[in-house]
Design a protein around this motif. Structure first.
Motif, mmCIF file in Angstrom:
data_model
loop_
_atom_site.group_PDB
_atom_site.id
_atom_site.type_symbol
_atom_site.label_atom_id
_atom_site.label_comp_id
_atom_site.label_asym_id
_atom_site.label_seq_id
_atom_site.Cartn_x
_atom_site.Cartn_y
_atom_site.Cartn_z
ATOM 1 N N TRP A 1 -55.731 -14.996 4.917
ATOM 2 C CA TRP A 1 -55.808 -15.641 3.466
ATOM 3 C C TRP A 1 -57.016 -15.511 2.931
ATOM 4 C CZ3 TRP A 1 -56.073 -20.992 1.333
ATOM 5 C CH2 TRP A 1 -55.505 -21.089 0.027
ATOM 6 N N LYS A 2 -58.185 -15.411 3.657
ATOM 7 C CA LYS A 2 -59.484 -15.096 3.184
ATOM 8 C C LYS A 2 -59.814 -13.706 2.500
ATOM 9 C CE LYS A 2 -64.259 -14.515 4.760
ATOM 10 N NZ LYS A 2 -65.398 -14.305 5.656
ATOM 11 N N ALA A 3 -59.116 -12.798 3.015
ATOM 12 C CA ALA A 3 -59.055 -11.423 2.359
ATOM 13 C C ALA A 3 -58.316 -11.428 1.186
ATOM 14 C CB ALA A 3 -58.504 -10.399 3.384
ATOM 15 N N ARG A 4 -57.263 -12.050 1.344
ATOM 16 C CA ARG A 4 -56.297 -12.133 -0.135
ATOM 17 C C ARG A 4 -57.243 -12.923 -1.025
ATOM 18 N NH1 ARG A 4 -49.769 -12.364 0.340
ATOM 19 N NH2 ARG A 4 -49.625 -10.702 1.898
ATOM 20 N N LEU A 5 -57.760 -14.062 -0.847
ATOM 21 C CA LEU A 5 -58.604 -14.751 -1.941
ATOM 22 C C LEU A 5 -59.729 -14.061 -2.375
ATOM 23 C CD1 LEU A 5 -58.560 -18.236 -0.246
ATOM 24 C CD2 LEU A 5 -57.276 -17.660 -2.347
ATOM 25 N N LEU A 6 -60.354 -13.260 -1.365
ATOM 26 C CA LEU A 6 -61.496 -12.689 -1.935
ATOM 27 C C LEU A 6 -61.382 -11.554 -2.920
ATOM 28 C CD1 LEU A 6 -63.886 -12.568 1.337
ATOM 29 C CD2 LEU A 6 -64.256 -13.702 -0.957
ATOM 30 N N ALA B 1 -51.015 -22.557 -0.728
ATOM 31 C CA ALA B 1 -51.984 -23.680 -0.516
ATOM 32 C C ALA B 1 -51.122 -25.064 -0.194
ATOM 33 C CB ALA B 1 -52.960 -23.888 -1.747
ATOM 34 N N ALA B 2 -50.027 -25.218 -0.996
ATOM 35 C CA ALA B 2 -49.044 -26.273 -0.985
ATOM 36 C C ALA B 2 -48.345 -26.223 0.667
ATOM 37 C CB ALA B 2 -47.912 -26.339 -1.969
ATOM 38 N N THR B 3 -48.142 -25.229 0.832
ATOM 39 C CA THR B 3 -47.591 -25.056 2.352
ATOM 40 C C THR B 3 -48.676 -25.594 3.383
ATOM 41 O OG1 THR B 3 -45.845 -23.279 1.785
ATOM 42 C CG2 THR B 3 -46.596 -23.656 4.167
ATOM 43 N N HIS C 1 -58.395 -24.641 -9.696
ATOM 44 C CA HIS C 1 -57.633 -25.727 -9.851
ATOM 45 C C HIS C 1 -56.053 -25.677 -9.332
ATOM 46 C CE1 HIS C 1 -60.423 -26.721 -13.417
ATOM 47 N NE2 HIS C 1 -60.953 -27.072 -12.233
ATOM 48 N N ALA C 2 -55.522 -24.835 -9.374
ATOM 49 C CA ALA C 2 -54.173 -24.452 -8.836
ATOM 50 C C ALA C 2 -54.020 -24.829 -7.430
ATOM 51 C CB ALA C 2 -53.389 -23.521 -9.399
ATOM 52 N N LEU C 3 -54.747 -24.087 -6.662
ATOM 53 C CA LEU C 3 -54.843 -24.371 -5.224
ATOM 54 C C LEU C 3 -55.262 -25.583 -4.784
ATOM 55 C CD1 LEU C 3 -56.995 -20.765 -4.531
ATOM 56 C CD2 LEU C 3 -54.572 -21.140 -4.011
ATOM 57 N N VAL C 4 -56.317 -26.143 -5.475
ATOM 58 C CA VAL C 4 -56.598 -27.621 -4.836
ATOM 59 C C VAL C 4 -55.413 -28.463 -5.227
ATOM 60 C CG1 VAL C 4 -58.151 -29.543 -5.332
ATOM 61 C CG2 VAL C 4 -59.115 -27.151 -5.044
ATOM 62 N N ASP C 5 -55.121 -28.433 -6.421
ATOM 63 C CA ASP C 5 -53.801 -29.404 -6.695
ATOM 64 C C ASP C 5 -52.486 -29.122 -5.971
ATOM 65 O OD1 ASP C 5 -55.251 -30.253 -8.752
ATOM 66 O OD2 ASP C 5 -54.066 -29.282 -10.310
ATOM 67 N N LEU D 1 -62.248 -23.321 -0.611
ATOM 68 C CA LEU D 1 -61.835 -22.970 -1.725
ATOM 69 C C LEU D 1 -63.016 -22.893 -2.755
ATOM 70 C CD1 LEU D 1 -58.558 -24.981 -1.953
ATOM 71 C CD2 LEU D 1 -58.911 -22.557 -1.214
ATOM 72 N N ALA D 2 -63.937 -23.685 -2.737
ATOM 73 C CA ALA D 2 -65.126 -23.976 -3.907
ATOM 74 C C ALA D 2 -65.917 -22.859 -3.593
ATOM 75 C CB ALA D 2 -65.928 -25.106 -3.734
ATOM 76 N N LEU D 3 -66.202 -22.316 -2.336
ATOM 77 C CA LEU D 3 -66.896 -21.157 -2.262
ATOM 78 C C LEU D 3 -66.535 -19.829 -2.651
ATOM 79 C CD1 LEU D 3 -68.173 -22.088 1.681
ATOM 80 C CD2 LEU D 3 -69.656 -21.846 -0.302
ATOM 81 N N LYS D 4 -65.100 -19.924 -2.537
ATOM 82 C CA LYS D 4 -64.633 -18.397 -3.238
ATOM 83 C C LYS D 4 -64.574 -18.520 -4.700
ATOM 84 C CE LYS D 4 -62.847 -17.502 0.817
ATOM 85 N NZ LYS D 4 -63.399 -18.583 1.847
ATOM 86 N N ARG D 5 -64.544 -19.846 -5.154
ATOM 87 C CA ARG D 5 -64.818 -19.772 -6.992
ATOM 88 C C ARG D 5 -66.047 -19.366 -7.054
ATOM 89 N NH1 ARG D 5 -64.030 -24.539 -11.372
ATOM 90 N NH2 ARG D 5 -65.249 -25.547 -9.762
ATOM 91 N N ILE D 6 -67.052 -19.907 -6.260
ATOM 92 C CA ILE D 6 -68.803 -19.789 -6.648
ATOM 93 C C ILE D 6 -68.756 -18.049 -6.408
ATOM 94 C CG2 ILE D 6 -70.775 -20.162 -5.834
ATOM 95 C CD1 ILE D 6 -69.852 -22.987 -4.995
ATOM 96 N N HIS D 7 -68.117 -17.584 -5.518
ATOM 97 C CA HIS D 7 -68.504 -16.055 -5.367
ATOM 98 C C HIS D 7 -67.730 -15.313 -6.492
ATOM 99 C CE1 HIS D 7 -68.396 -12.026 -3.286
ATOM 100 N NE2 HIS D 7 -67.317 -12.131 -3.137
ATOM 101 N N GLY D 8 -66.943 -15.994 -7.191
ATOM 102 C CA GLY D 8 -66.299 -15.375 -8.214
ATOM 103 C C GLY D 8 -65.010 -14.587 -8.082
ATOM 104 N N ALA D 9 -64.522 -14.638 -6.932
ATOM 105 C CA ALA D 9 -63.382 -13.988 -6.442
ATOM 106 C C ALA D 9 -61.952 -14.704 -6.991
ATOM 107 C CB ALA D 9 -63.110 -14.200 -4.843
#
Length: 341
Positions: free
Chosen positions: A115-120, A129-131, A254-258, A239-247
């Motif tokens: 999932w890391k590769a997909r998020l990046l 995320a819900a699962t 927000h959708a992932l966290v929610d 998740l926060a780190l992926k956003r900071i990275h810009g991925a």
């Protein structure tokens, strides 16, 4: 201990009777791990499988060693989760070799990727995320009372060795003004028995494989009976780190966290104490884990210097603000993300 490599594994398997003499086999090392060697074995006439063997020295820039018997923690977790979670949500155990600190398990489908590769690359599906939120709450709540739960998982010494010391104590040394906050957070993980869950300790996107038929959870050597808030904070920090990275952008974050938190809290309810208490600890761990991934022993590899600054400021802002709920935590993270933008 005989350390296996791609060149020696087939011989080991033949010598121990797990591959018949003369049957062709190929072995390759799988990437991503820092604490073990993970080898995929393809044998003519049977499904591929994976051999995982522990290593004492972790593959990070600084000196970091951990005891070899941590692999049996993962083995114990796979046994209980294999009967608790939906089919194929974790690999199935095939055999073990206690003397060589290894076990074998089924292999994920060929189309699986982390999932890391997909998020990046920006593929941020809130349904995943819900699962994950639902699965994590099930693990926290239902595993400790399961008939297959191994009592040795009550031991937190490996978690201290692999997470508390290299993440929290090391980071506190880099930020002396926060030392008392880290000390309090560490002490606060010593919860009453009825409020503890089976904490995985490494519930992150790199340990989640996504494939066409679903997902597979991996890597459980940090697991223990402990504070569920750690897993929440650890996961949210990623998740926060992926956003900071810009991925991923703000909307995807927000959708992932929610999706994750909504499913987690719906499944958890009040079964490990008041939901607000779990939430408060999760927020504190999110701040600590976020800071640890830039100033601890295992810094995240994909952030540039400005990204590390944003992650550090975000964590420090969370420590200072002490948010009283998830929405307040997100507002703090949003403010710091806008500063980089």
């Amino acid at each position: 201990m005989r350390e296996l490599t791609p060149d020696t594994t087939a011989d080991y398997l033949r010598e121990t009777g797990r591959i018949a003499p003369g049957v062709a086999a190929s072995v390759r090392e799988l990437s991503g791990g820092v604490s073990n060697v993970v080898l995929r074995v393809d044998v003519d006439g049977r499904p591929p499988f994976v051999v995982k063997q522990c290593r004492e020295r972790l593959r990070v820039a600084v000196e970091w060693r951990a005891r070899l018997d941590r692999i049996w923690v993962e083995h114990a977790v796979l046994r209980v989760l294999g009967s608790l979670l939906p089919a194929d949500a974790v690999p199935s155990l095939l055999f073990e070799d206690r003397g060589e600190y290894l076990f074998a398990m089924t292999c994920a489908p060929d189309d699986a990727e982390t999932w890391k590769a997909r998020l990046l690359r920006g593929d941020a599906d809130p349904a995943v995320a819900a699962t994950l939120g639902d699965l994590l709450a099930t693990i926290h709540v239902d595993a400790p009372g399961h008939p297959g739960f191994d009592p040795t998982l009550a031991d937190t010494s490996l978690f201290d060795e692999l997470r508390v010391d290299p993440y929290y104590r090391a980071t506190a040394r880099a930020h002396p003004r926060l030392e008392s906050r880290f000390d309090a957070l560490i002490a606060g993980m010593d919860l009453p028995r009825e409020r503890r869950g089976l904490v995985l300790g490494d519930f992150s996107p790199k340990n989640i494989l996504i494939h066409a038929g679903g997902l597979v959870l991996l890597d459980f050597e940090c697991a223990h009976l402990g504070d569920p808030g750690f897993d929440l904070g650890f996961f949210l920090s990623h998740l926060a780190l992926k956003r900071i990275h810009g991925a991923i952008d703000d909307r995807a974050f927000h959708a992932l966290v929610d999706g994750f938190l909504g499913a987690y809290e719906a499944r958890l309810g009040d079964r490990l104490g008041p939901a607000g208490e779990v939430r408060t600890r999760g927020i504190a761990h999110a701040a600590a884990c976020l800071l640890a991934r830039v100033d601890g022993k295992s810094p995240v590899e994909y952030l540039d210097a400005p990204g590390r600054d944003v992650a550090r400021r975000s964590a420090l802002a969370l420590f200072d603000a002490v948010p009283d709920g998830w929405d307040a935590m997100i507002r703090v993270l949003d403010a710091e993300a806008r500063r980089r933008g």
